[in-house]
Design an enzyme around this catalytic site. Sequence first.
Site, PDB file in Angstrom:
ATOM      1  N   ASN A 172       0.791  -1.220   0.000  1.00  0.00           N
ATOM      2  CA  ASN A 172       0.000   0.000   0.000  1.00  0.00           C
ATOM      3  C   ASN A 172       0.827   1.275   0.000  1.00  0.00           C
ATOM      4  OD1 ASN A 172       0.462  -1.241   2.692  1.00  0.00           O
ATOM      5  ND2 ASN A 172      -0.297   0.717   3.441  1.00  0.00           N
TER       6      ASN A 172
ATOM      7  N   CYS B 285      -3.463   4.492   7.174  1.00  0.00           N
ATOM      8  CA  CYS B 285      -3.803   3.770   8.400  1.00  0.00           C
ATOM      9  C   CYS B 285      -2.711   3.882   9.456  1.00  0.00           C
ATOM     10  CB  CYS B 285      -4.059   2.293   8.086  1.00  0.00           C
ATOM     11  SG  CYS B 285      -5.459   2.043   6.986  1.00  0.00           S
TER      12      CYS B 285
ATOM     13  N   GLN C  69      -5.260  -3.700  -1.803  1.00  0.00           N
ATOM     14  CA  GLN C  69      -4.751  -2.774  -2.816  1.00  0.00           C
ATOM     15  C   GLN C  69      -4.683  -3.408  -4.201  1.00  0.00           C
ATOM     16  OE1 GLN C  69      -4.211   0.408  -2.636  1.00  0.00           O
ATOM     17  NE2 GLN C  69      -4.351   0.725  -0.428  1.00  0.00           N
TER      18      GLN C  69
END
Length: 378
Positions: free
Chosen positions: A149, A323, A179
């Site tokens: 990611n 995140c 992803q």
Amino acid sequence: MIYLDNSATTRPFEQVIQAMATAQREDFGNPSSLHHLGVMAERKLAAARKQVFAALGARDGSFVFTAGGTEANNLAILGTMLGRIHRKPQVITSKIEHPSVLETVSFLEDLGADCRYVGVDSQGQVDEEEFKTLLSPDTSLVSIMTVNNEIGSVQNISRLAQMTKAASPRALFHTDAVQALGKVPIRVRETGVDLLSVSAHKINGPKGVGGLYIRQGVHVKPILHGGGQENGLRSGTQNTPGILGFSVALELTHSQMQQTTALMETLKKNLMAGLNALPDCRVITPELSAPHVVCAVFPGLKSETLLHALEARGLYVSSGSACSSNKPQLSPTLLAIGCNRKEIDGALRFSLGSFTTQEDIDRALLILQEELALLPRA
């Protein structure tokens, strides 16, 4: 506005918004109810599940709808390993996984599991020689993401799964494909994975819905307990509007995938060339990578400072994984591929989506060039 943070989340397709609004108005019955409204909602969930199966190239097994990729990763890892914790299961993952995998594996390690972390090379590829040394007949679970990611590196999941099964035929192989969905081909039958996680909001679907594919014969225990929905694996009333929105997003994404990814490849190539032409900028995303992610480092600058300068000009990018970028720690991914502290502090991720245009790329490069000329370097 120029939105280049599509790895964090994507703008929903208009058809997705419409489908969810219709579900809120007309398909609001609880899928567990026995009356007509409940039965109709359950039928639509079943159709959505078939849509996911088709997209993943699956013929058998099951698919559990979850609240997103994080829950799906937790269910895959904890749902298969918690019941074996007294036998000290051996779990292998890579050093560049999403936090929802790394933190979950770390939790198992705290409980007594034998957890091993394989490194990667400068291109973000799993070190297969090291991987071989970590595998053993006692290996219980391997979890390796399909597409990273942060830098977009793509793993050879089929080969890694084959290596795992050769060393330990009873071991399970999980891949976080959040992803990868809609960006690279996913065929669970061909790759030989046992468990695969996906999420809707990365493919122009709604937030709050995702799921886990489970190969037939793989035993997973629930980590949420209650009414026994989703064949007992995910208790809680299903998010019908979200699931139906996910189904629409999946249908649109896969019908347009060849055209969209071809355009993304062109835009990505132009973006990488433009970034490499900027002073004191280095693109660290490998040439062979997913079509939507470009990571670049600006040594001497703080990524947060640059990010907000670009935001003020209407350009939205990320300082790393959405995140984890709000946590004051160095990116494990960038550390693993050999970046130094100065480079990591100045890293930005640009990620393309279905709505990205060449005009967006040209304008983004111009804004970036102008802002770099104004910002002092350390």
